[in-house]
Structure formats: structure tokens, C-alpha cells
Design a protein around this motif. Structure first.
Motif, PDB file in Angstrom:
ATOM      1  N   ILE A 214      -4.299 -14.447   7.115  1.00  0.00           N
ATOM      2  CA  ILE A 214      -3.997 -13.077   6.744  1.00  0.00           C
ATOM      3  C   ILE A 214      -3.091 -12.463   7.802  1.00  0.00           C
ATOM      4  CG2 ILE A 214      -6.060 -12.141   7.884  1.00  0.00           C
ATOM      5  CD1 ILE A 214      -6.216 -10.073   5.601  1.00  0.00           C
ATOM      6  N   SER A 215      -2.167 -11.623   7.346  1.00  0.00           N
ATOM      7  CA  SER A 215      -1.283 -10.918   8.277  1.00  0.00           C
ATOM      8  C   SER A 215      -0.934  -9.567   7.669  1.00  0.00           C
ATOM      9  CB  SER A 215      -0.018 -11.736   8.557  1.00  0.00           C
ATOM     10  OG  SER A 215       0.715 -11.959   7.369  1.00  0.00           O
ATOM     11  N   ARG A 216      -0.399  -8.695   8.497  1.00  0.00           N
ATOM     12  CA  ARG A 216      -0.014  -7.381   8.008  1.00  0.00           C
ATOM     13  C   ARG A 216       1.247  -6.919   8.709  1.00  0.00           C
ATOM     14  NH1 ARG A 216      -4.969  -3.584   9.070  1.00  0.00           N
ATOM     15  NH2 ARG A 216      -3.511  -1.905   8.525  1.00  0.00           N
ATOM     16  N   ASP A 217       2.012  -6.110   8.008  1.00  0.00           N
ATOM     17  CA  ASP A 217       3.211  -5.491   8.554  1.00  0.00           C
ATOM     18  C   ASP A 217       3.033  -3.991   8.368  1.00  0.00           C
ATOM     19  OD1 ASP A 217       5.751  -4.366   8.987  1.00  0.00           O
ATOM     20  OD2 ASP A 217       6.765  -6.178   8.293  1.00  0.00           O
TER      21      ASP A 217
ATOM     22  N   ALA B  67       0.837  -1.193   0.000  1.00  0.00           N
ATOM     23  CA  ALA B  67       0.000   0.000   0.000  1.00  0.00           C
ATOM     24  C   ALA B  67       0.873   1.244   0.000  1.00  0.00           C
ATOM     25  CB  ALA B  67      -0.914   0.008   1.212  1.00  0.00           C
ATOM     26  N   SER B  68       0.413   2.270  -0.681  1.00  0.00           N
ATOM     27  CA  SER B  68       1.116   3.545  -0.682  1.00  0.00           C
ATOM     28  C   SER B  68       0.108   4.667  -0.722  1.00  0.00           C
ATOM     29  CB  SER B  68       2.063   3.641  -1.887  1.00  0.00           C
ATOM     30  OG  SER B  68       1.339   3.550  -3.094  1.00  0.00           O
TER      31      SER B  68
ATOM     32  N   LYS C  88       6.013  -1.883   7.054  1.00  0.00           N
ATOM     33  CA  LYS C  88       6.292  -2.028   5.627  1.00  0.00           C
ATOM     34  C   LYS C  88       5.080  -1.684   4.768  1.00  0.00           C
ATOM     35  CE  LYS C  88       9.785  -5.647   6.189  1.00  0.00           C
ATOM     36  NZ  LYS C  88      10.156  -7.054   5.848  1.00  0.00           N
ATOM     37  N   ARG C  89       3.938  -1.434   5.403  1.00  0.00           N
ATOM     38  CA  ARG C  89       2.684  -1.162   4.682  1.00  0.00           C
ATOM     39  C   ARG C  89       2.350  -2.303   3.737  1.00  0.00           C
ATOM     40  NH1 ARG C  89       2.837   5.084   2.858  1.00  0.00           N
ATOM     41  NH2 ARG C  89       4.880   4.492   2.082  1.00  0.00           N
ATOM     42  N   MET C  90       2.403  -3.497   4.289  1.00  0.00           N
ATOM     43  CA  MET C  90       2.131  -4.706   3.526  1.00  0.00           C
ATOM     44  C   MET C  90       1.053  -5.529   4.212  1.00  0.00           C
ATOM     45  SD  MET C  90       4.285  -4.835   0.906  1.00  0.00           S
ATOM     46  CE  MET C  90       4.314  -6.576   0.477  1.00  0.00           C
ATOM     47  N   VAL C  91       0.253  -6.202   3.402  1.00  0.00           N
ATOM     48  CA  VAL C  91      -0.669  -7.203   3.900  1.00  0.00           C
ATOM     49  C   VAL C  91      -0.427  -8.480   3.100  1.00  0.00           C
ATOM     50  CG1 VAL C  91      -2.560  -6.510   2.377  1.00  0.00           C
ATOM     51  CG2 VAL C  91      -3.062  -7.724   4.488  1.00  0.00           C
TER      52      VAL C  91
ATOM     53  N   ARG D  37      -3.870   2.630  10.147  1.00  0.00           N
ATOM     54  CA  ARG D  37      -5.141   3.068  10.727  1.00  0.00           C
ATOM     55  C   ARG D  37      -6.352   2.303  10.205  1.00  0.00           C
ATOM     56  NH1 ARG D  37      -4.808   9.712  10.522  1.00  0.00           N
ATOM     57  NH2 ARG D  37      -3.012   9.956  11.906  1.00  0.00           N
ATOM     58  N   TYR D  38      -6.181   1.529   9.154  1.00  0.00           N
ATOM     59  CA  TYR D  38      -7.349   1.017   8.433  1.00  0.00           C
ATOM     60  C   TYR D  38      -7.345  -0.493   8.272  1.00  0.00           C
ATOM     61  CZ  TYR D  38      -7.293   5.948   7.366  1.00  0.00           C
ATOM     62  OH  TYR D  38      -7.255   7.312   7.476  1.00  0.00           O
TER      63      TYR D  38
END
Length: 114
Positions: free
Chosen positions: A68-71, A23-24, A74-77, A30-31
Motif C-alpha cells: 500500500i502507498s499514498r500520495d 479521494a475528494s 494527489k489525494r491518492m492511495v 490527516r487520515y
């Protein structure tokens, strides 16, 4: 806001794939983020979502097989897909929810076939 999905491909039944979404253009942490998929001739359906505080939701058809996971740094899912089945074949879309809008990535094709 841009969402760039990657990691799709051809895999045999029972195999694994890991999808990534970068994501950029937004304060990512926040989301809620997630994944949807659309199989040929079918409507787009939810696969998995994760809220900003880590709560997850999965479609019944993928529970126990997908994670599912997120960092946030790094703005990654990510979507780890194990024990893949032919019925998992679809275009997978990265998704982001904000109070003002919903965003979609361009999709990555997952084909499960022998």
C-alpha cells in the motif's frame, strides 16, 4: 467525502494489478487510508491500511505480495498486488478513517483466474 476506486480486472494467477483510489472533499493527508475486500459469500476483511504518518498494516494473507502507498499531494492511495492467487478474487474497497466517520469507496472487482 468521495472515494473513487479503480484498477480492478481479470488477471491470471501469478500476475499483478495496481488499484488506485482518489479521494475528494476532505483534507486527505490527516487520515488513515486503506483497502478492504469482500469475496463471494464471505465477510469484508482488511487487506492493508496506512496511517497519516505512513505506518502500514497488512493482512497475513497478503504480506510480502501487496504494497500500500499514498500520495498526499494527489489525494491518492494505491494497492500494488503481485503474485496474485485465485483466493485474492474479491471486490476491493477503498477505505478512509476519520475521528468522526468512516468512508468507503464503491468497490472494484479483482478476478484472479486462468
Amino acid at each position: 467525502v468521495q472515494l473513487q476506486a479503480s484498477g480492478g480486472g481479470l488477471v491470471q494467477p501469478g500476475g499483478s494489478l495496481r488499484l488506485s483510489c482518489a479521494a475528494s472533499g476532505i483534507i486527505f493527508s490527516r487520515y488513515s487510508m486503506g483497502w478492504y475486500r469482500q469475496a463471494p459469500g464471505k465477510q469484508r476483511e482488511l487487506v492493508a491500511t496506512m496511517s497519516d504518518f505512513g505506518s502500514t498494516n497488512y493482512a497475513d494473507s497478503v504480506k510480502g505480495r501487496f504494497t500500500i502507498s499514498r500520495d498526499n499531494a494527489k489525494r491518492m492511495v494505491y494497492l500494488q498486488m503481485n503474485s496474485l492467487k485465485p483466493e485474492d478474487t474479491a471486490v476491493y474497497y477503498c477505505w478512509m478513517w476519520t475521528p468522526s466517520d468512516t468512508y468507503w469507496g464503491q468497490g472494484t472487482l479483482v478476478t484472479v483466474s486462468s
